[in-house]
Design a protein around this motif. Sequence first.
Motif, PDB file in Angstrom:
ATOM      1  N   MET A  65       0.822  -1.217   0.000  1.00  0.00           N
ATOM      2  CA  MET A  65       0.000   0.000   0.000  1.00  0.00           C
ATOM      3  C   MET A  65       0.853   1.263   0.000  1.00  0.00           C
ATOM      4  O   MET A  65       0.362   2.359  -0.269  1.00  0.00           O
ATOM      5  CB  MET A  65      -0.923   0.006   1.215  1.00  0.00           C
ATOM      6  CG  MET A  65      -2.055  -1.000   1.146  1.00  0.00           C
ATOM      7  SD  MET A  65      -3.241  -0.580  -0.147  1.00  0.00           S
ATOM      8  CE  MET A  65      -3.915   0.952   0.496  1.00  0.00           C
ATOM      9  N   LEU A  66       2.128   1.097   0.329  1.00  0.00           N
ATOM     10  CA  LEU A  66       3.033   2.242   0.397  1.00  0.00           C
ATOM     11  C   LEU A  66       3.059   3.020  -0.918  1.00  0.00           C
ATOM     12  O   LEU A  66       3.075   4.256  -0.925  1.00  0.00           O
ATOM     13  CB  LEU A  66       4.446   1.746   0.733  1.00  0.00           C
ATOM     14  CG  LEU A  66       5.519   2.799   0.981  1.00  0.00           C
ATOM     15  CD1 LEU A  66       5.220   3.557   2.264  1.00  0.00           C
ATOM     16  CD2 LEU A  66       6.885   2.147   1.068  1.00  0.00           C
ATOM     17  N   ILE A  67       3.017   2.308  -2.037  1.00  0.00           N
ATOM     18  CA  ILE A  67       3.094   2.964  -3.344  1.00  0.00           C
ATOM     19  C   ILE A  67       1.918   3.910  -3.552  1.00  0.00           C
ATOM     20  O   ILE A  67       2.071   5.002  -4.116  1.00  0.00           O
ATOM     21  CB  ILE A  67       3.137   1.914  -4.465  1.00  0.00           C
ATOM     22  CG1 ILE A  67       4.369   1.010  -4.302  1.00  0.00           C
ATOM     23  CG2 ILE A  67       3.168   2.584  -5.833  1.00  0.00           C
ATOM     24  CD1 ILE A  67       5.674   1.760  -4.324  1.00  0.00           C
ATOM     25  N   ALA A  68       0.719   3.501  -3.096  1.00  0.00           N
ATOM     26  CA  ALA A  68      -0.470   4.331  -3.301  1.00  0.00           C
ATOM     27  C   ALA A  68      -0.356   5.676  -2.591  1.00  0.00           C
ATOM     28  O   ALA A  68      -0.816   6.697  -3.109  1.00  0.00           O
ATOM     29  CB  ALA A  68      -1.721   3.586  -2.823  1.00  0.00           C
ATOM     30  N   VAL A  88       6.134   2.126 -11.521  1.00  0.00           N
ATOM     31  CA  VAL A  88       6.641   1.793 -10.185  1.00  0.00           C
ATOM     32  C   VAL A  88       5.891   0.583  -9.636  1.00  0.00           C
ATOM     33  O   VAL A  88       6.481  -0.412  -9.203  1.00  0.00           O
ATOM     34  CB  VAL A  88       6.494   2.987  -9.224  1.00  0.00           C
ATOM     35  CG1 VAL A  88       6.919   2.572  -7.813  1.00  0.00           C
ATOM     36  CG2 VAL A  88       7.330   4.167  -9.695  1.00  0.00           C
ATOM     37  N   THR A  89       4.557   0.655  -9.655  1.00  0.00           N
ATOM     38  CA  THR A  89       3.741  -0.449  -9.146  1.00  0.00           C
ATOM     39  C   THR A  89       3.947  -1.705  -9.977  1.00  0.00           C
ATOM     40  O   THR A  89       4.037  -2.815  -9.439  1.00  0.00           O
ATOM     41  CB  THR A  89       2.252  -0.058  -9.156  1.00  0.00           C
ATOM     42  OG1 THR A  89       2.088   1.178  -8.465  1.00  0.00           O
ATOM     43  CG2 THR A  89       1.407  -1.112  -8.479  1.00  0.00           C
ATOM     44  N   THR A  90       4.009  -1.544 -11.290  1.00  0.00           N
ATOM     45  CA  THR A  90       4.202  -2.699 -12.171  1.00  0.00           C
ATOM     46  C   THR A  90       5.496  -3.428 -11.861  1.00  0.00           C
ATOM     47  O   THR A  90       5.529  -4.671 -11.795  1.00  0.00           O
ATOM     48  CB  THR A  90       4.198  -2.245 -13.642  1.00  0.00           C
ATOM     49  OG1 THR A  90       2.920  -1.719 -13.970  1.00  0.00           O
ATOM     50  CG2 THR A  90       4.522  -3.408 -14.570  1.00  0.00           C
ATOM     51  N   MET A  91       6.562  -2.697 -11.611  1.00  0.00           N
ATOM     52  CA  MET A  91       7.848  -3.326 -11.338  1.00  0.00           C
ATOM     53  C   MET A  91       7.887  -3.987  -9.961  1.00  0.00           C
ATOM     54  O   MET A  91       8.572  -5.002  -9.767  1.00  0.00           O
ATOM     55  CB  MET A  91       8.976  -2.305 -11.476  1.00  0.00           C
ATOM     56  CG  MET A  91       9.205  -1.827 -12.909  1.00  0.00           C
ATOM     57  SD  MET A  91       9.471  -3.200 -14.067  1.00  0.00           S
ATOM     58  CE  MET A  91      11.026  -3.866 -13.463  1.00  0.00           C
ATOM     59  N   VAL A  92       7.147  -3.437  -8.999  1.00  0.00           N
ATOM     60  CA  VAL A  92       7.032  -4.096  -7.688  1.00  0.00           C
ATOM     61  C   VAL A  92       6.450  -5.486  -7.880  1.00  0.00           C
ATOM     62  O   VAL A  92       6.943  -6.484  -7.334  1.00  0.00           O
ATOM     63  CB  VAL A  92       6.151  -3.271  -6.733  1.00  0.00           C
ATOM     64  CG1 VAL A  92       5.816  -4.085  -5.480  1.00  0.00           C
ATOM     65  CG2 VAL A  92       6.853  -1.985  -6.330  1.00  0.00           C
TER      66      VAL A  92
END
Length: 498
Positions: A65-68, A88-92
């Motif tokens: 959830m940190l990315i959001a 960013v989210t995709t690479m996580v």
Amino acid sequence: MAAAPKEAVNTIALEEIHTEGQEPPKGQKTFTVEEAVETIGFGRFHIALFLIMGSTGVAEAMEIMLIAVVSPLIRCEWQLHDWQVALVTTMVFFGYMVFSIALGLLADRYGRWKILLLSFLWGAYFSLLTSFAPSYIWFVFLRTMVGGGVSGHAQGLIIKTEFLPTKYRGYMLPLSQVFWLAGSLLIIGLASVVNPTIGWRWLIRIASIPGIILILVFKFIPESARYNVSTGNTAAALATLRRIAKINRATMPEGVLQEPPKERRGRFKDLIHPKYLRTTLQIWIIWLGIAFAYYGVILASAELLERDLSCGSTAPLGEEDPGPASEESRSPCHCRPFGPSAYQTMIISTAGEIALNPVNILGINFLGRRLSLCITMGCTALFFLLLNICTSSAGMTGFLFMLRALVSANFNTIYIYTAEVYPTTMRALGMGTSGSLCRVGAMVAPFISQVLMSASFLGALCLFSSVCVVCAISAFTLPIETKGRALQVCIATPGAPA
């Protein structure tokens, strides 16, 4: 002083040699791990197991959830475009996907506990490094490594599943959602205080603390007895079962623990064995779709709060329009950090993740895993379409609340089903590959929620809804129902009951 441990080790070794090298005398009673788990029953050990292994959900939720909550800030700091934020989210999840299969394979070969510990050490290390990222490229790389570490957290669920008696799995595993909810609410609450004051880098450092604490308490949880016996280490399995019985103040079954070692473990081709081929393919479709919907809701919520896309406004939901002369409104990167009302809406919608838990538990245990998942997936499809209704901020919050409740119920059910449908010899690999396919859906979701949604709001919602309908059909037609079924030890022979 040094002789006692050595003597204990020798005793265990002799016991193991005796147990594995000889058959029990004719007529002597024997029992399996499954029978021992059912006889010992539920008790204090399982409560501690639930609290410690469940808390892995807190650490995982905070990292995911940190990315959001950080996205608006890194967008401003590095002047990022929509596709860069989505990447960013995709690479996580790319890191999660790659490591998920590898860690699942290793867990079936070397143990669930070891891989769980390794994944937490890996995740905590790279999470802390992320807070020092000097550039966007470094940030993306380090978060990808964090995603790889988080993928191993699924071993905590497997350990819980393999220690729980059959009738408690359908109740205790969905309750683990409380920990994910706690982690999600905690990171949003921290972000509302930390981001405006000391910045997102400190938020990442603080978010690493729960994972570090959990590393210190893992020593209180033993390796899975089912795993040990599947590798032929009957002595270790027996010692673990006796320890659990002592903690629960229960009795062990009479006789000798006797279960043949399974030499073939964690092989990918077992997942496509004729007995499991159809189940595996449908599970993969469901996992992919559920992750696509779940992370789509989370990221779409952030976009709705930043730009109120549903009603064609450029102002954040619940905030005043800054006016055409505002520097932020002219920014091609939509640099607009969350305000207090945005965090409040995120907290309310996130709280929805536990709203349907009682109903979800009843559905799982009385309707079965398949029908329950079919119903919640169908409702998820409907609520995605309802998001297209132009409504007030309270109405939008209500729709997001229900969507979070439904997508959370979907995850609860498919986690339980996947952990139950595969035998011990391939359970971790089954979860690992499913988790990997799941991240494919999660990798695509950012580009739909953060890129396509800006161009065509209705088109993005229809895509999310259609995927949910496909998952509902796939869930309804799953060939195996695991409700009330004992955990399987190995692939059954043709004609054997499922």
